[in-house]
Design a protein around this motif. Structure first.
Motif, mmCIF file in Angstrom:
data_model
loop_
_atom_site.group_PDB
_atom_site.id
_atom_site.type_symbol
_atom_site.label_atom_id
_atom_site.label_comp_id
_atom_site.label_asym_id
_atom_site.label_seq_id
_atom_site.Cartn_x
_atom_site.Cartn_y
_atom_site.Cartn_z
ATOM 1 N N PHE A 169 -38.839 -50.096 26.219
ATOM 2 C CA PHE A 169 -38.226 -49.392 25.091
ATOM 3 C C PHE A 169 -39.268 -48.626 24.285
ATOM 4 C CE2 PHE A 169 -37.161 -49.422 20.550
ATOM 5 C CZ PHE A 169 -35.989 -48.690 20.564
ATOM 6 N N VAL A 170 -40.391 -49.289 24.019
ATOM 7 C CA VAL A 170 -41.448 -48.667 23.201
ATOM 8 C C VAL A 170 -42.053 -47.460 23.915
ATOM 9 C CG1 VAL A 170 -43.742 -49.003 22.192
ATOM 10 C CG2 VAL A 170 -41.994 -50.770 21.926
ATOM 11 N N VAL A 171 -42.279 -47.576 25.226
ATOM 12 C CA VAL A 171 -42.854 -46.450 25.976
ATOM 13 C C VAL A 171 -41.912 -45.259 25.958
ATOM 14 C CG1 VAL A 171 -43.566 -45.648 28.263
ATOM 15 C CG2 VAL A 171 -44.299 -47.893 27.435
ATOM 16 N N ARG A 172 -40.630 -45.525 26.137
ATOM 17 C CA ARG A 172 -39.656 -44.427 26.104
ATOM 18 C C ARG A 172 -39.608 -43.764 24.727
ATOM 19 N NH1 ARG A 172 -36.035 -48.151 29.049
ATOM 20 N NH2 ARG A 172 -36.019 -47.564 31.262
ATOM 21 N N LYS A 173 -39.734 -44.577 23.678
ATOM 22 C CA LYS A 173 -39.623 -44.050 22.317
ATOM 23 C C LYS A 173 -40.893 -43.336 21.868
ATOM 24 C CE LYS A 173 -38.835 -45.467 17.514
ATOM 25 N NZ LYS A 173 -38.632 -46.614 16.592
#
Length: 262
Positions: free
Chosen positions: A2-6
């Motif tokens: 999630f963090v990488v995508r965001k």
């Protein structure tokens, strides 16, 4: 994920002792194809000592995957890096960098001599890394020079005494010399963190104790607190073996070193 995508980072950097950290890095590297640096604190695989087959096999597999997929693998000692390269057969992306230590952001406290000699140990203690040998040597000194017993204090910060050290203290009857201070936490009164307080206490010691330990990976790791010890420029009493990288580092360091070979 999630963090990488965001956040859309341009680099993955995993740094820790636990293997789960680098397993996460491997998964993210495969998923997003980002550049990946893996900094391995303690060796994932030990070639000696008792092996638990499942754990050993997993870590050997993970170590090879890190070397295959990471763009750079960083170790803290030459021996740990060399042994990992021999196991994996891959050497073109591995490097050795000494971690060092940053000053904790407090004004330095000037050392002042007191009426006692304070030996200070900071950090963890366990069965493989304890104060038994140091305390036995100290007691032999008291037998030769009884007057010194009233002038010596051993201060232990950051941990409780391990069972081996506790037993040694009891056998030698030196409960009055060994003082446990426990872990130093954030002080709301002064606003100082535990690390800042520890750094201050280090500066006030007459001699800092550094015990390398007796585990089977001693030649592959260097206690991280040695770099903080160096920053204090206080004398250091170090118990280590001749064939370790720690010994070679402390032969000609910034502070004065008392080296005790085992």
């Amino acid at each position: 994920l999630f963090v990488v995508r965001k956040e859309r980072p341009v680099l993955l950097f995993t740094t820790a002792g636990p293997s789960s950290t680098h397993l996460a890095g491997l998964i993210l590297k495969k998923r997003f194809n980002l550049p990946w640096i893996a900094e391995i604190h303690d060796p994932l695989v030990s070639n000696s000592g008792k092996k638990r087959y499942q754990r050993y096999s997993f870590h050997k597999w993970l170590e090879k995957k890190i070397f295959q997929d990471a763009d750079a693998v960083i170790y803290f000692t030459e021996k740990a890096c060399k042994n990992a390269v021999l196991r994996t057969g891959i050497k073109n992306n591995s490097y050795v960098l000494r971690p060092g230590a940053n000053p904790p952001g407090v004004s330095l406290i000037d050392y002042k001599r007191t009426d006692k000699i304070h030996f200070g140990h900071f950090g963890s203690l366990d069965t493989d890394r304890n104060l038994a040998q140091f305390l036995m040597v100290l007691t032999r000194l008291f037998l030769k020079e009884p007057c010194l017993r009233e002038k010596v204090v051993v201060d232990v910060f950051g941990t409780d005494l391990d069972e081996t050290t506790k037993e040694t203290v009891k056998i030698l009857s030196i409960e009055d010399i060994v003082c446990e201070h426990g872990r130093l936490e954030f002080d709301p009164g002064t606003g100082k963190s535990g690390r800042q307080q520890v750094f201050e206490k280090m500066h006030l010691c007459d001699v800092l104790i550094l015990v390398h330990g007796s585990s089977d990976i001693n030649d592959e790791y260097i206690p991280s607190k040695v770099y903080e010890y160096f920053l204090t420029k206080r004398p250091i009493a170090c118990i280590t073996s001749h064939n370790t990288e720690l010994f070679s580092i402390i032969e000609n360091p910034m502070p004065k070193i008392i080296s005790i070979s085992t």
